[in-house]
Motif scaffolding. Sequence first.
Motif, PDB file in Angstrom:
ATOM      1  N   ASP A  10      50.776   4.920   5.471  1.00  9.98           N
ATOM      2  CA  ASP A  10      49.271   5.001   4.221  1.00  9.98           C
ATOM      3  C   ASP A  10      48.617   4.279   3.570  1.00  9.98           C
ATOM      4  OD1 ASP A  10      51.376   5.001   2.460  1.00  9.98           O
ATOM      5  OD2 ASP A  10      50.180   6.428   1.188  1.00  9.98           O
ATOM      6  N   GLN A  11      49.111   2.922   3.623  1.00  7.27           N
ATOM      7  CA  GLN A  11      48.514   1.380   3.631  1.00  7.27           C
ATOM      8  C   GLN A  11      48.344   0.737   4.625  1.00  7.27           C
ATOM      9  OE1 GLN A  11      50.639   0.264  -0.082  1.00  7.27           O
ATOM     10  NE2 GLN A  11      51.945   2.065   0.123  1.00  7.27           N
ATOM     11  N   PHE A  16      48.997  -3.769   8.435  1.00  8.88           N
ATOM     12  CA  PHE A  16      48.635  -5.315   8.610  1.00  8.88           C
ATOM     13  C   PHE A  16      49.735  -5.970   9.067  1.00  8.88           C
ATOM     14  CE2 PHE A  16      47.336  -9.274   8.251  1.00  8.88           C
ATOM     15  CZ  PHE A  16      46.758  -9.343   9.086  1.00  8.88           C
ATOM     16  N   GLY A  17      50.771  -6.087   7.967  1.00 11.41           N
ATOM     17  CA  GLY A  17      51.927  -6.532   8.034  1.00 11.41           C
ATOM     18  C   GLY A  17      52.856  -6.164   8.772  1.00 11.41           C
ATOM     19  N   PHE A  18      53.126  -4.938   9.012  1.00  9.83           N
ATOM     20  CA  PHE A  18      53.896  -4.950  10.456  1.00  9.83           C
ATOM     21  C   PHE A  18      53.446  -5.070  11.828  1.00  9.83           C
ATOM     22  CE2 PHE A  18      56.240  -1.232   7.499  1.00  9.83           C
ATOM     23  CZ  PHE A  18      56.742  -2.194   6.308  1.00  9.83           C
ATOM     24  N   GLU A  33      47.995   2.710  15.250  1.00 14.75           N
ATOM     25  CA  GLU A  33      48.197   2.648  14.037  1.00 14.75           C
ATOM     26  C   GLU A  33      47.733   4.498  13.452  1.00 14.75           C
ATOM     27  OE1 GLU A  33      46.620  -0.172  11.593  1.00 14.75           O
ATOM     28  OE2 GLU A  33      47.439  -1.739  13.001  1.00 14.75           O
ATOM     29  N   ALA A  34      48.561   5.097  12.842  1.00 12.94           N
ATOM     30  CA  ALA A  34      48.128   6.543  11.417  1.00 12.94           C
ATOM     31  C   ALA A  34      48.211   5.909  10.482  1.00 12.94           C
ATOM     32  CB  ALA A  34      48.836   6.988  12.583  1.00 12.94           C
ATOM     33  N   GLY A  35      47.292   6.282   9.819  1.00  9.52           N
ATOM     34  CA  GLY A  35      47.444   6.579   8.135  1.00  9.52           C
ATOM     35  C   GLY A  35      48.356   7.597   7.541  1.00  9.52           C
ATOM     36  N   ASP A  36      49.010   8.616   8.101  1.00  6.14           N
ATOM     37  CA  ASP A  36      49.713   9.796   7.856  1.00  6.14           C
ATOM     38  C   ASP A  36      50.106  10.767   8.885  1.00  6.14           C
ATOM     39  OD1 ASP A  36      47.987  11.806   8.763  1.00  6.14           O
ATOM     40  OD2 ASP A  36      46.350  10.935   7.229  1.00  6.14           O
TER      41      ASP A  36
END
Length: 237
Positions: A10-11, A16-18, A33-36
């Motif tokens: 969720d961050q 982005f870092g991963f 990517e997914a936020g939840d």
Amino acid sequence: MTTRVLLVDDQPLIRFGFAAILQSQDDIEVVGEAGDGAECLERAAALDPDVICMDVQMPHMDGIEATRALAEAGTRAAVLILTTFDRDDFLFETLEAGASGFLLKSAEAEHLIDAVRVLGRGDALLDPQVTRRVLRRMAPAAPEGADGPADGGQTRDDGAAPGEAEASDAVGKAGLTGREAEILTLMARGLSNGEIAGQLFVGESTVKTHVSNVLMKLGARDRVHAVIWAFEHGVAG
């Protein structure tokens, strides 16, 4: 072969870092990517990734619930749980839900890369420290600091550890051959396919075939859950 990865957190900065770490490797591609957890289910169905890097604590649907839903849907992707919390309840809940690996976000970048590669190959396996925690959880009567009962199995409801006869009965009911049971025991000790091949003086391709047969007969999602089955039934050696 390129390992296709879906990042779920969720961050945005964490994702982005991963992504930056994983995309630096020629054999790894971040496909989405997914936020939840709810968004993860949609993205996994659309993208069919090889590995899903999953956060635990997220709004709407957490990582444990999402992992369970992915397993129930028959998603082929291996789930790597990434969390800031080194807690046994998270560890066991995620493994029971169907996760194939568990890594702290504080781990070195190389560990994340290695974990994704391992899961992408289908060679998911608990590292020794996590294996010991799983065994202690399944064998609560073991002395503090021990790896479990003397025979390597879990305690029964009556407080006794399963003996050789019970382990043999479990192997028989599962339909495992003697060689498959032997390989399962070596898997539970943390040996890779190559190490098992060296110990048994057979080809690595032969070991891979036996491992596939073990997973199929146990109905295990991957090596992690086959190892858990071995601990549960006293076959860990």
